[in-house]
Design a protein around this motif. Sequence first.
Motif, PDB file in Angstrom:
ATOM      1  N   SER B 170       0.832  -1.206   0.000  1.00 11.97           N
ATOM      2  CA  SER B 170       0.000   0.000   0.000  1.00 11.97           C
ATOM      3  C   SER B 170       0.867   1.257   0.000  1.00 11.97           C
ATOM      4  O   SER B 170       2.084   1.184   0.231  1.00 11.97           O
ATOM      5  N   CYS B 171       0.213   2.381  -0.297  1.00 14.38           N
ATOM      6  CA  CYS B 171       0.956   3.650  -0.251  1.00 14.38           C
ATOM      7  C   CYS B 171       0.270   4.621   0.696  1.00 14.38           C
ATOM      8  O   CYS B 171      -0.955   4.694   0.769  1.00 14.38           O
ATOM      9  N   TRP B 172       1.078   5.324   1.469  1.00 16.00           N
ATOM     10  CA  TRP B 172       0.583   6.321   2.409  1.00 16.00           C
ATOM     11  C   TRP B 172       1.153   7.682   2.034  1.00 16.00           C
ATOM     12  O   TRP B 172       2.281   7.790   1.541  1.00 16.00           O
ATOM     13  N   LEU B 173       0.352   8.680   2.312  1.00 19.06           N
ATOM     14  CA  LEU B 173       0.800  10.063   2.176  1.00 19.06           C
ATOM     15  C   LEU B 173       0.632  10.709   3.549  1.00 19.06           C
ATOM     16  O   LEU B 173      -0.494  10.872   4.022  1.00 19.06           O
ATOM     17  N   ILE B 174       1.755  10.985   4.201  1.00 18.59           N
ATOM     18  CA  ILE B 174       1.696  11.590   5.536  1.00 18.59           C
ATOM     19  C   ILE B 174       2.246  13.006   5.469  1.00 18.59           C
ATOM     20  O   ILE B 174       3.343  13.230   4.961  1.00 18.59           O
ATOM     21  N   THR B 175       1.459  13.954   5.937  1.00 17.36           N
ATOM     22  CA  THR B 175       1.891  15.356   5.866  1.00 17.36           C
ATOM     23  C   THR B 175       1.606  16.063   7.185  1.00 17.36           C
ATOM     24  O   THR B 175       0.791  15.590   7.984  1.00 17.36           O
ATOM     25  N   ASN B 176       2.284  17.160   7.428  1.00 15.94           N
ATOM     26  CA  ASN B 176       2.005  17.961   8.632  1.00 15.94           C
ATOM     27  C   ASN B 176       0.993  19.066   8.352  1.00 15.94           C
ATOM     28  O   ASN B 176       0.746  19.913   9.195  1.00 15.94           O
ATOM     29  N   THR B 177       0.425  19.063   7.135  1.00 18.72           N
ATOM     30  CA  THR B 177      -0.576  20.089   6.792  1.00 18.72           C
ATOM     31  C   THR B 177      -1.962  19.452   6.772  1.00 18.72           C
ATOM     32  O   THR B 177      -2.111  18.253   6.972  1.00 18.72           O
ATOM     33  N   LYS B 178      -2.940  20.283   6.486  1.00 15.17           N
ATOM     34  CA  LYS B 178      -4.272  19.764   6.186  1.00 15.17           C
ATOM     35  C   LYS B 178      -4.317  19.381   4.709  1.00 15.17           C
ATOM     36  O   LYS B 178      -3.410  19.721   3.950  1.00 15.17           O
ATOM     37  N   PHE B 179      -5.364  18.697   4.299  1.00 13.88           N
ATOM     38  CA  PHE B 179      -5.533  18.333   2.889  1.00 13.88           C
ATOM     39  C   PHE B 179      -6.648  19.174   2.261  1.00 13.88           C
ATOM     40  O   PHE B 179      -7.588  19.562   2.955  1.00 13.88           O
ATOM     41  N   SER B 180      -6.564  19.381   0.970  1.00 18.04           N
ATOM     42  CA  SER B 180      -7.704  19.962   0.265  1.00 18.04           C
ATOM     43  C   SER B 180      -8.793  18.882   0.214  1.00 18.04           C
ATOM     44  O   SER B 180      -8.500  17.683   0.340  1.00 18.04           O
ATOM     45  N   GLU B 181     -10.019  19.306   0.027  1.00 17.28           N
ATOM     46  CA  GLU B 181     -11.134  18.347  -0.035  1.00 17.28           C
ATOM     47  C   GLU B 181     -10.932  17.323  -1.139  1.00 17.28           C
ATOM     48  O   GLU B 181     -11.171  16.135  -0.957  1.00 17.28           O
ATOM     49  N   ALA B 190      -8.848   6.284  -4.436  1.00 21.84           N
ATOM     50  CA  ALA B 190      -7.769   5.638  -5.192  1.00 21.84           C
ATOM     51  C   ALA B 190      -6.862   4.797  -4.300  1.00 21.84           C
ATOM     52  O   ALA B 190      -5.855   4.271  -4.767  1.00 21.84           O
ATOM     53  N   GLY B 191      -7.212   4.685  -3.023  1.00 24.80           N
ATOM     54  CA  GLY B 191      -6.415   3.829  -2.153  1.00 24.80           C
ATOM     55  C   GLY B 191      -5.089   4.421  -1.725  1.00 24.80           C
ATOM     56  O   GLY B 191      -4.104   3.708  -1.602  1.00 24.80           O
ATOM     57  N   VAL B 192      -5.068   5.735  -1.536  1.00 20.13           N
ATOM     58  CA  VAL B 192      -3.882   6.359  -0.940  1.00 20.13           C
ATOM     59  C   VAL B 192      -4.244   6.642   0.525  1.00 20.13           C
ATOM     60  O   VAL B 192      -5.205   7.367   0.789  1.00 20.13           O
ATOM     61  N   ASN B 193      -3.508   6.056   1.446  1.00 22.67           N
ATOM     62  CA  ASN B 193      -3.806   6.234   2.866  1.00 22.67           C
ATOM     63  C   ASN B 193      -3.274   7.601   3.324  1.00 22.67           C
ATOM     64  O   ASN B 193      -2.075   7.780   3.491  1.00 22.67           O
ATOM     65  N   ALA B 194      -4.190   8.559   3.471  1.00 19.89           N
ATOM     66  CA  ALA B 194      -3.773   9.927   3.783  1.00 19.89           C
ATOM     67  C   ALA B 194      -3.831  10.210   5.281  1.00 19.89           C
ATOM     68  O   ALA B 194      -4.842   9.943   5.929  1.00 19.89           O
ATOM     69  N   VAL B 195      -2.732  10.714   5.821  1.00 22.18           N
ATOM     70  CA  VAL B 195      -2.669  11.127   7.224  1.00 22.18           C
ATOM     71  C   VAL B 195      -2.105  12.549   7.266  1.00 22.18           C
ATOM     72  O   VAL B 195      -1.058  12.815   6.675  1.00 22.18           O
ATOM     73  N   GLY B 196      -2.818  13.444   7.916  1.00 19.02           N
ATOM     74  CA  GLY B 196      -2.333  14.829   7.983  1.00 19.02           C
ATOM     75  C   GLY B 196      -2.693  15.449   9.309  1.00 19.02           C
ATOM     76  O   GLY B 196      -3.033  14.756  10.264  1.00 19.02           O
ATOM     77  N   TRP B 197      -2.625  16.768   9.365  1.00 19.46           N
ATOM     78  CA  TRP B 197      -2.973  17.454  10.599  1.00 19.46           C
ATOM     79  C   TRP B 197      -4.487  17.394  10.766  1.00 19.46           C
ATOM     80  O   TRP B 197      -5.219  17.922   9.946  1.00 19.46           O
ATOM     81  N   GLY B 198      -4.944  16.690  11.798  1.00 20.98           N
ATOM     82  CA  GLY B 198      -6.380  16.576  12.039  1.00 20.98           C
ATOM     83  C   GLY B 198      -7.095  15.599  11.127  1.00 20.98           C
ATOM     84  O   GLY B 198      -8.325  15.539  11.116  1.00 20.98           O
ATOM     85  N   TYR B 199      -6.352  14.843  10.352  1.00 20.77           N
ATOM     86  CA  TYR B 199      -6.990  13.857   9.475  1.00 20.77           C
ATOM     87  C   TYR B 199      -6.209  12.555   9.494  1.00 20.77           C
ATOM     88  O   TYR B 199      -4.986  12.585   9.371  1.00 20.77           O
ATOM     89  N   PRO B 200      -6.842  11.381   9.580  1.00 16.40           N
ATOM     90  CA  PRO B 200      -8.269  11.216   9.861  1.00 16.40           C
ATOM     91  C   PRO B 200      -8.587  11.713  11.276  1.00 16.40           C
ATOM     92  O   PRO B 200      -7.713  11.692  12.132  1.00 16.40           O
ATOM     93  N   LYS B 201      -9.800  12.135  11.478  1.00 21.46           N
ATOM     94  CA  LYS B 201     -10.245  12.649  12.775  1.00 21.46           C
ATOM     95  C   LYS B 201      -9.884  11.631  13.857  1.00 21.46           C
ATOM     96  O   LYS B 201     -10.135  10.435  13.683  1.00 21.46           O
TER      97      LYS B 201
END
Lengths: 273, 273
Positions: B170-181, B190-201
Amino acid sequence: MKKISIIKSNGAKDFFSPEKVANSLIRAGAGQDEAEKISQEVEKKIKNGDTTADIYRQAFFLLRRYGKPLAVRFSLKHAIMDLGPSGYPFEQLIGRILEKEGYKTSFPNVIFGKCVGHEVDVIAENSKEKIMIEAKFHNQPGFRTDVKVALYVRARFEDLIAVPKNNFSSCWLITNTKFSEDALKYARCAGVNAVGWGYPKEKGLENMIDASNLYPITAMPSLSRNEKRLLLDNNIVVCTDIKNIEKLVSIGIKKEKAEVCLKEALEITKANS
Amino acid sequence: MKKISIIKSNGAKDFFSPEKVANSLIRAGAGQDEAEKISQEVEKKIKNGDTTADIYRQAFFLLRRYGKPLAVRFSLKHAIMDLGPSGYPFEQLIGRILEKEGYKTSFPNVIFGKCVGHEVDVIAENSKEKIMIEAKFHNQPGFRTDVKVALYVRARFEDLIAVPKNNFSSCWLITNTKFSEDALKYARCAGVNAVGWGYPKEKGLENMIDASNLYPITAMPSLSRNEKRLLLDNNIVVCTDIKNIEKLVSIGIKKEKAEVCLKEALEITKANS
């Protein structure tokens, strides 16, 4: 030799350098002798207080004696950058070139793929194909379009073709910059048709423009920055859009300037036809 | 009320504002009363010529009376931004968190896909999965990671898994920002596991840090900017890396400061354990 004081585009003063002019001409494809002769002629004609735009214009007109297409090419790279800061006029230019190549073009803005809506810059279609085009514009010299752009163009294309009715046959990435090596390698391998400055060799953006004879109005040395903006804001993007003086006057160009402008536009477009 | 003159991080002078401190505390999750009380206490303690860092530190320590995790959270967002300007310490932090979650991590730099080599930031694997991680770091507040990033991460993953031996699950995208909608919509689809500031809740980056108790050393109010840099350059990325005074002294931290630093690191890491 006396030093001639000139004014740079940022308002700062500098001394005229015939070497700089010659180098610019050589970069544009002029021979060494030709470039030196022209820069000497420019030096004779300019005077204290002239702007780099004046010098540019002189070199441009002198260069035409040696070969008109070369003269336009000389200014083309900068002219395209002057289409900015927004990417919209560049998208228009791409659209116009592809129309000349027989495609029907549209600027749909958002098209929905399987997952999300995508901002598609230009669509070009004919009886055989329907092309999704990402028009990547940069107004910083030296910038290279990198592999991430080619990657996201491909992923965007994948998402779009997952919806059968979108019916795209291929994706293109057209930019006014050069590409990084990896961007080209990936684009070739992943089926992203990449067109940029000098790429593909003999069929890059500058050749598309030459072949279509669609020079951006920003290549015209007679126009000031504000006048260029005025034309672009009125959807006058390429020199062939300039057909009569009345139209120019109606959008706010002074009559005298409009006359020079029309003449210049005709000269540029004739040069390559 | 007398005005207290303070020095901002850019060296400029300003007047102390209890409202600003209270607002920062409220943004960090403190209640209105709590925030007001703390800002009043800060006001009593500071004096002319103190820096915003001093104020920050005072508020931080006072906040801990009301709840230790809250105090760390108060500084966490800024602390992560202070890991920059390069993205390397952020990648290290992500690696450390995933190790705590039971993964074996590596920082391979380039891995070859079908078309090109890709800079993979972090790989995390266990007996069941092998994850490709894009660690997207930004040190500008207000920035949002947009759909293009999610798109290129997906295309990169596709190119990598086209080579069977890469064997990514799998692929993850981890960022210290928020994401656009759109980035989130695409990532989910598309199966990209997104982790950011406040996301997932409840499972965003700040929660991963809380859960792992791996607070970046940049969260420590006692350290100056240069001292933080010194620690990061020596691969001391999280507070639990600070285990003894000798190590700090050996890399150039003064003994007195090293003592404060060790105490503070223990306090921060104890706060959440």
